[in-house]
Design a protein around this motif. Structure first.
Motif, PDB file in Angstrom:
ATOM      1  N   PRO A   1       0.838  -1.198   0.000  1.00  0.00           N
ATOM      2  CA  PRO A   1       0.000   0.000   0.000  1.00  0.00           C
ATOM      3  C   PRO A   1       0.876   1.253   0.000  1.00  0.00           C
ATOM      4  N   ALA A   2       0.383   2.318  -0.621  1.00  0.00           N
ATOM      5  CA  ALA A   2       1.177   3.538  -0.764  1.00  0.00           C
ATOM      6  C   ALA A   2       1.625   4.099   0.577  1.00  0.00           C
ATOM      7  N   ASP A   3       0.760   4.003   1.603  1.00  0.00           N
ATOM      8  CA  ASP A   3       1.114   4.581   2.900  1.00  0.00           C
ATOM      9  C   ASP A   3       2.069   3.705   3.706  1.00  0.00           C
ATOM     10  N   ALA A   4       2.431   2.537   3.158  1.00  0.00           N
ATOM     11  CA  ALA A   4       3.350   1.639   3.870  1.00  0.00           C
ATOM     12  C   ALA A   4       4.791   1.805   3.410  1.00  0.00           C
ATOM     13  N   VAL A   5       5.033   2.612   2.376  1.00  0.00           N
ATOM     14  CA  VAL A   5       6.379   2.753   1.810  1.00  0.00           C
ATOM     15  C   VAL A   5       6.775   4.226   1.759  1.00  0.00           C
ATOM     16  N   ARG A   6       7.978   4.527   2.197  1.00  0.00           N
ATOM     17  CA  ARG A   6       8.522   5.872   1.999  1.00  0.00           C
ATOM     18  C   ARG A   6       9.894   5.753   1.344  1.00  0.00           C
ATOM     19  N   TYR A   7      10.264   6.783   0.594  1.00  0.00           N
ATOM     20  CA  TYR A   7      11.478   6.764  -0.219  1.00  0.00           C
ATOM     21  C   TYR A   7      12.436   7.869   0.217  1.00  0.00           C
ATOM     22  N   THR A   8      13.721   7.522   0.249  1.00  0.00           N
ATOM     23  CA  THR A   8      14.764   8.486   0.595  1.00  0.00           C
ATOM     24  C   THR A   8      15.924   8.343  -0.386  1.00  0.00           C
ATOM     25  N   TRP A   9      16.400   9.496  -0.902  1.00  0.00           N
ATOM     26  CA  TRP A   9      17.601   9.479  -1.730  1.00  0.00           C
ATOM     27  C   TRP A   9      18.828   9.462  -0.821  1.00  0.00           C
ATOM     28  N   ILE A  10      19.839   8.650  -1.185  1.00  0.00           N
ATOM     29  CA  ILE A  10      21.083   8.593  -0.426  1.00  0.00           C
ATOM     30  C   ILE A  10      22.249   8.705  -1.393  1.00  0.00           C
ATOM     31  N   PRO A  11      23.397   9.187  -0.933  1.00  0.00           N
ATOM     32  CA  PRO A  11      24.585   9.212  -1.801  1.00  0.00           C
ATOM     33  C   PRO A  11      25.004   7.804  -2.180  1.00  0.00           C
ATOM     34  N   ARG A  12      25.677   7.680  -3.298  1.00  0.00           N
ATOM     35  CA  ARG A  12      26.089   6.364  -3.806  1.00  0.00           C
ATOM     36  C   ARG A  12      26.922   5.601  -2.786  1.00  0.00           C
ATOM     37  N   ALA A  13      27.755   6.332  -2.028  1.00  0.00           N
ATOM     38  CA  ALA A  13      28.618   5.662  -1.050  1.00  0.00           C
ATOM     39  C   ALA A  13      27.820   4.946   0.035  1.00  0.00           C
ATOM     40  N   GLU A  14      26.596   5.409   0.287  1.00  0.00           N
ATOM     41  CA  GLU A  14      25.762   4.785   1.317  1.00  0.00           C
ATOM     42  C   GLU A  14      24.931   3.630   0.763  1.00  0.00           C
ATOM     43  N   ASN A  15      25.057   3.395  -0.535  1.00  0.00           N
ATOM     44  CA  ASN A  15      24.303   2.307  -1.158  1.00  0.00           C
ATOM     45  C   ASN A  15      25.237   1.213  -1.670  1.00  0.00           C
ATOM     46  N   ALA A  16      26.366   1.040  -0.965  1.00  0.00           N
ATOM     47  CA  ALA A  16      27.429   0.150  -1.440  1.00  0.00           C
ATOM     48  C   ALA A  16      26.991  -1.305  -1.516  1.00  0.00           C
ATOM     49  N   HIS A  17      26.143  -1.748  -0.577  1.00  0.00           N
ATOM     50  CA  HIS A  17      25.739  -3.155  -0.558  1.00  0.00           C
ATOM     51  C   HIS A  17      24.950  -3.503  -1.828  1.00  0.00           C
ATOM     52  N   ALA A  18      23.923  -2.706  -2.136  1.00  0.00           N
ATOM     53  CA  ALA A  18      23.120  -2.975  -3.335  1.00  0.00           C
ATOM     54  C   ALA A  18      23.946  -2.789  -4.605  1.00  0.00           C
ATOM     55  N   ASP A  19      24.827  -1.793  -4.605  1.00  0.00           N
ATOM     56  CA  ASP A  19      25.695  -1.571  -5.763  1.00  0.00           C
ATOM     57  C   ASP A  19      26.599  -2.783  -6.003  1.00  0.00           C
TER      58      ASP A  19
END
Length: 381
Positions: free
Chosen positions: A107-125
């Motif tokens: 549901p739309a109210d169950a998800v929120r989105y945040t932008w993070i710098p690339r360095a903080e997304n190292a695991h998924a990268d």
């Protein structure tokens, strides 16, 4: 209240467009513990497509952990974060279906989105790059520490406690299944009397009891929150059962002719005892062979099986990797269950299926299926 989950996702393309892959990780939002990882080489695609595919994979993994969870998505893609947050319009036609698929997982109210710098997304990268590297080698990505199933281990490697091999034809990594939740329609005036009621009769409406059952099923399915599409038999009793579910979930009801009930010919509206009295030889033949049809132009079980299997395959292609509710009848539900089990036609007479009951079958990319639920009526009690 569901769990609090953190999803981090990324995607990349070496060429844009070029060889592409995605990675996603699901963590416990409180402890940071890694709960699930997903990654895949997706062939030639753009960065944006790969990033959206990573988001979808992460949300799917989160939903499998807890469909009632609240999810915080963190990505270094400004485009995906702003579009999924509703602040940017989705102008590219290729992105719209991907965004729609992502938005249907929670549901739309169950998800929120945040932008993070690339360095903080190292695991998924890292996962996305591992998937692209595997694709370059002509392999599938697998989590670290998981052996290549193509490499046969020695007896010394596995020891005496090695598990038995899976049955022939089963994949070691079948991927995300397509799930059909099967809802038999609610009661009509004919149901308590146990009369033959197929697609060649008078197309009865739901009774008052049937309408209450449909609302109860709708409430139960809305609480689960996993259904992403609703498909109904064209017959009135099914459409009237499907409508409350679709209304609660904010979905439209699609109609598929392949989901209609058997045409029982001259037996329509009769009880089993009345058919036995009037058409004893035809009834015996029908009970003995799947190719025998009811009197005066009815459908045999073999004909219904072909029709239902065609509808199944069409819907599997349309809803690949998703959960669809099919609102249908006794024979189609039993047919889908028996085909999933590889059971003979006579098994149709050995299944009980109550009005407004729920069943479920999961279908995997390797062609196998798993019957997960049959004749659940707990929501009616």
């Amino acid at each position: 209240m569901g769990r609090r989950l953190l999803v981090e996702a990324d995607g990349g393309s070496r060429g844009n467009p070029g060889p592409a892959g995605y990675g996603a990780v699901v963590k416990d939002a409180g402890t940071g513990a890694v709960l699930a990882e997903a990654a895949e080489f997706i062939g030639t695609a753009t960065n944006n497509v790969a990033e959206y595919r990573g988001l979808i994979a992460g949300l799917r993994a989160a939903r499998e952990l807890d469909p009632g969870a609240s999810v915080h998505v963190r990505m270094d893609s400004k485009l995906v974060v702003e579009q999924m947050s509703g602040r940017w319009k989705i102008k590219h036609p290729g992105m719209r279906p991907l965004a729609a698929e992502a938005s249907e997982l929670f549901p739309a109210d169950a998800v929120r989105y945040t932008w993070i710098p690339r360095a903080e997304n190292a695991h998924a990268d890292r996962l996305a790059n591992e998937a692209m590297d595997a694709g370059r080698r002509g392999e599938q990505w697998r989590p670290s520490g998981v052996p290549d199933p193509a490499a046969a281990p020695s007896r010394e490697d596995v020891g005496e406690t090695a598990p038995a091999a899976p049955p022939p034809g089963w994949s070691a990594d079948p991927g995300t299944p397509t799930t059909f939740v099967l809802l038999r329609h609610g009661e009509t005036a004919l149901t308590p009397q146990k009369r033959f009621s197929g697609s060649g009769g008078g197309d009865p409406e739901l009774s008052a009891a049937g309408r209450r059952q449909a609302e109860a099923a709708a409430a139960a399915l809305a609480a689960r929150g996993t259904v992403q599409a609703v498909v109904s038999s064209p017959l009135r009793r099914c459409r009237e059962t499907a409508e409350p579910v679709a209304r609660r979930l904010g979905l439209e009801v699609r109609v598929d002719e392949g989901l209609r009930e058997t045409d029982f010919g001259a037996w329509e509206g009769l009880t089993f005892a009345e058919v036995r009295e009037r058409y004893p030889a035809d009834l015996d033949a029908w009970l003995a062979s799947e190719t025998a049809a009811p009197t005066d132009g009815g459908e045999s079980f073999a004909e219904v099986t072909r029709r239902v299997a065609l509808a199944r395959d069409k819907l599997l292609a349309r809803y690949a990797g998703r959960t669809a509710l099919l609102v249908t009848h006794v024979t189609p539900v039993k047919t889908l269950a028996r085909l999933a089990l590889g059971a003979p036609a006579e098994s149709l007479f050995r299944m009980e299926l109550s009005a407004a009951s729920l069943s479920a079958v999961a279908y995997y990319a390797d062609g196998n299926a798993s019957l997960r639920l049959l004749n659940d009526t707990s929501h009616l009690r």
